[in-house]
Design an enzyme around this catalytic site. Structure first.
Site, mmCIF file in Angstrom:
data_model
loop_
_atom_site.group_PDB
_atom_site.id
_atom_site.type_symbol
_atom_site.label_atom_id
_atom_site.label_comp_id
_atom_site.label_asym_id
_atom_site.label_seq_id
_atom_site.Cartn_x
_atom_site.Cartn_y
_atom_site.Cartn_z
ATOM 1 N N LYS A 1 0.835 -1.215 0.000
ATOM 2 C CA LYS A 1 0.000 0.000 0.000
ATOM 3 C C LYS A 1 0.865 1.259 0.000
ATOM 4 C CE LYS A 1 -4.361 -1.785 1.461
ATOM 5 N NZ LYS A 1 -5.563 -1.703 2.238
ATOM 6 N N LYS B 1 -3.970 -10.141 -5.595
ATOM 7 C CA LYS B 1 -5.264 -10.535 -5.043
ATOM 8 C C LYS B 1 -6.373 -9.580 -5.481
ATOM 9 C CE LYS B 1 -5.582 -7.968 -0.791
ATOM 10 N NZ LYS B 1 -6.554 -7.822 0.236
ATOM 11 N N LYS C 1 -10.675 -4.436 -3.175
ATOM 12 C CA LYS C 1 -11.679 -3.387 -3.382
ATOM 13 C C LYS C 1 -11.036 -2.046 -3.708
ATOM 14 C CE LYS C 1 -13.165 -4.144 1.389
ATOM 15 N NZ LYS C 1 -12.059 -3.742 2.249
HETATM 16 N N1 AQP Z 1 -8.821 -11.539 -2.683
HETATM 17 C C1 AQP Z 1 -9.181 -12.065 -1.535
HETATM 18 N N2 AQP Z 1 -9.325 -13.404 -1.385
HETATM 19 C C2 AQP Z 1 -9.697 -13.937 -0.192
HETATM 20 N N3 AQP Z 1 -9.950 -13.185 0.918
HETATM 21 C C3 AQP Z 1 -9.798 -11.853 0.819
HETATM 22 N N4 AQP Z 1 -9.959 -10.829 1.691
HETATM 23 C C4 AQP Z 1 -9.703 -9.669 1.068
HETATM 24 N N5 AQP Z 1 -9.370 -9.859 -0.213
HETATM 25 C C5 AQP Z 1 -9.413 -11.220 -0.403
HETATM 26 C C6 AQP Z 1 -10.377 -11.007 3.071
HETATM 27 O O1 AQP Z 1 -11.534 -10.203 3.284
HETATM 28 C C7 AQP Z 1 -11.513 -9.713 4.619
HETATM 29 C C8 AQP Z 1 -11.788 -8.246 4.644
HETATM 30 O O2 AQP Z 1 -10.743 -7.539 4.044
HETATM 31 P P1 AQP Z 1 -10.438 -6.067 4.513
HETATM 32 O O3 AQP Z 1 -11.583 -5.211 4.276
HETATM 33 O O4 AQP Z 1 -9.915 -6.057 5.902
HETATM 34 O O5 AQP Z 1 -9.278 -5.563 3.637
HETATM 35 P P2 AQP Z 1 -8.232 -6.259 2.781
HETATM 36 O O6 AQP Z 1 -7.791 -7.556 3.342
HETATM 37 O O7 AQP Z 1 -7.131 -5.272 2.546
HETATM 38 O O8 AQP Z 1 -9.131 -6.524 1.492
HETATM 39 P P3 AQP Z 1 -9.317 -5.703 0.174
HETATM 40 O O9 AQP Z 1 -10.566 -6.136 -0.443
HETATM 41 O O10 AQP Z 1 -8.085 -5.814 -0.643
HETATM 42 O O11 AQP Z 1 -9.511 -4.234 0.639
HETATM 43 P P4 AQP Z 1 -8.628 -2.946 0.393
HETATM 44 O O12 AQP Z 1 -8.431 -2.902 -1.075
HETATM 45 O O13 AQP Z 1 -9.494 -1.860 0.934
HETATM 46 O O14 AQP Z 1 -7.346 -3.106 1.139
HETATM 47 C C9 AQP Z 1 -10.158 -10.107 5.222
HETATM 48 O O15 AQP Z 1 -10.336 -11.264 6.019
HETATM 49 C C10 AQP Z 1 -9.343 -10.419 4.032
HETATM 50 O O16 AQP Z 1 -8.316 -11.331 4.312
#
Ligand code: AQP
Length: 332
Positions: A113, A197, A200
């Site tokens: 990030k 991965k 969002k």
């Molecule tokens: N691609 C993925 N595959 C499986 N699990 C995933 N998680 C996120 N992306 C994947 C799991 O979803 C939960 C919530 O995630 P988060 O909101 O805490 O943020 P993150 O892990 O950083 O997920 P994102 O979607 O990539 O969000 P942004 O882009 O905002 O950082 C967690 O349990 C995560 O492991």
């Protein structure tokens, strides 16, 4: 026998996608039947990157509604918004004073990030301290198990070492939590780039299928999802990373084994495979989307659920925080 305590959270930082659902939320729904479950909407984490206040307000309520629409039941679990329980920020500060800078700088999520933050407005110290806030979230509830996607595993490991360090220095205080991964969907990859991965905060919405995407949108995104050279539908993460990811999604939604899927689509092209996959996703998301639309009409009821959740969470977290403050020498 006492039930295990589980805790997990999701950031209201964008459109929740099928990676969040398969990697995290789907597990939450099953676990609330057999464990003492706490689910949080981690808004304080969402402000560690540049954000729009109006959007944050909207997304916070949206995540609450998605939790409920996916099957989180406030009679069985506690569901609340992180900033509504001040103990999280307070314990995070205390843990920051005990966490070496080098350990935070080594975190993969921070390194990834940080690169995009540098291109925009510079790196905020909140982004570096994200894992200590996450450690506070987990440790406040004496959590046994943290159901997360694979990307968060390193943060749970760090939480364990922070807890161990505190226990060694000040006496037994925190449970040492373990991560729980959904083996069949621990890391869903981006549709437009299977080397990263699904996320969002991805630059393009073609990276993910949002839980609230329309059927047309889902079909379009699957149709345009990257594939590999050669038309064979075979699970091979190295040689065919894009198709393997689509097969993993297909398996996670349909529960049909990868072997079966490979046999069924042997000799058939990507078009048929993708059309079927799109339809399965649409069918699985339809009831969630219908419940979401009903909840949207009842936002007062949703607010009531998260306010009650904050009170119930506070009754647990307060005990841990008081013990921590007393042990480190803060006077009451
Ligand atoms: N691609 C993925 N595959 C499986 N699990 C995933 N998680 C996120 N992306 C994947 C799991 O979803 C939960 C919530 O995630 P988060 O909101 O805490 O943020 P993150 O892990 O950083 O997920 P994102 O979607 O990539 O969000 P942004 O882009 O905002 O950082 C967690 O349990 C995560 O492991």
């Amino acid at each position: 026998m006492t039930r295990q305590r589980i805790f997990s959270g999701i950031q209201p930082s964008g459109n929740l996608h099928i990676g969040n659902y398969l990697g995290a939320i789907q597990q939450f729904v099953g676990l609330q039947e057999t464990t003492d479950a706490i689910f949080c909407i981690v808004d304080l984490h969402a402000i560690t990157v540049p954000q729009d206040p109006e959007e944050l307000r909207k997304k916070t309520l949206e995540v609450a509604m998605i939790y409920l629409a996916c099957g989180i039941d406030p009679k069985k679990s506690i569901m609340f918004v992180q900033s509504h329980n001040h103990d999280h920020a307070e314990l995070a500060w205390i843990l920051n004073t005990l966490t070496p800078l080098g350990e935070l700088e080594r975190m993969t999520q921070f390194k990834e990030k940080r690169q995009s933050a540098e291109k925009r407005r510079g790196v905020l110290s909140g982004l570096l301290n994200y894992p200590t806030l996450m450690a506070a979230d987990i440790l406040l509830y004496q959590t046994d198990v943290v159901p997360v996607g694979e990307d968060q595993k390193q943060h749970v490991e760090l939480t364990r070492s922070i807890a161990e360090r505190f226990n060694n220095r000040f006496g037994d205080t925190f449970m040492l939590p373990k991560e729980m991964l959904n083996k069949s969907a621990e890391r869903i990859m981006g549709l437009d780039d299977p080397s990263k991965k699904m996320s969002k905060s991805a630059k393009s919405a073609n990276n993910y299928i949002a839980l609230l995407d329309s059927p047309d949108e889902i079909l379009r995104k699957i149709k345009t999802a990257m594939t590999d050279s050669g038309s064979e539908i075979r699970f091979d993460k190295k040689a065919k990373s894009a198709v393997s990811n689509l097969l993993a999604v297909y398996h996670a939604f349909s529960k049909e084994s990868i072997k079966n899927l490979e046999n069924r689509y042997a000799g058939k092209g990507y078009a048929e495979f993708k059309k079927d996959l799109g339809e399965i996703i649409i069918a699985k998301l339809e009831p969630i989307q219908n419940r979401f639309r009903e909840l949207e009409k009842n936002s007062d009821e949703v607010m009531k659920i998260i306010r009650e959740g904050a009170e119930r969470s506070g009754a647990i977290s307060q005990k841990t925080l008081s013990e921590v403050k007393q042990k480190i020498g803060l006077i009451a």
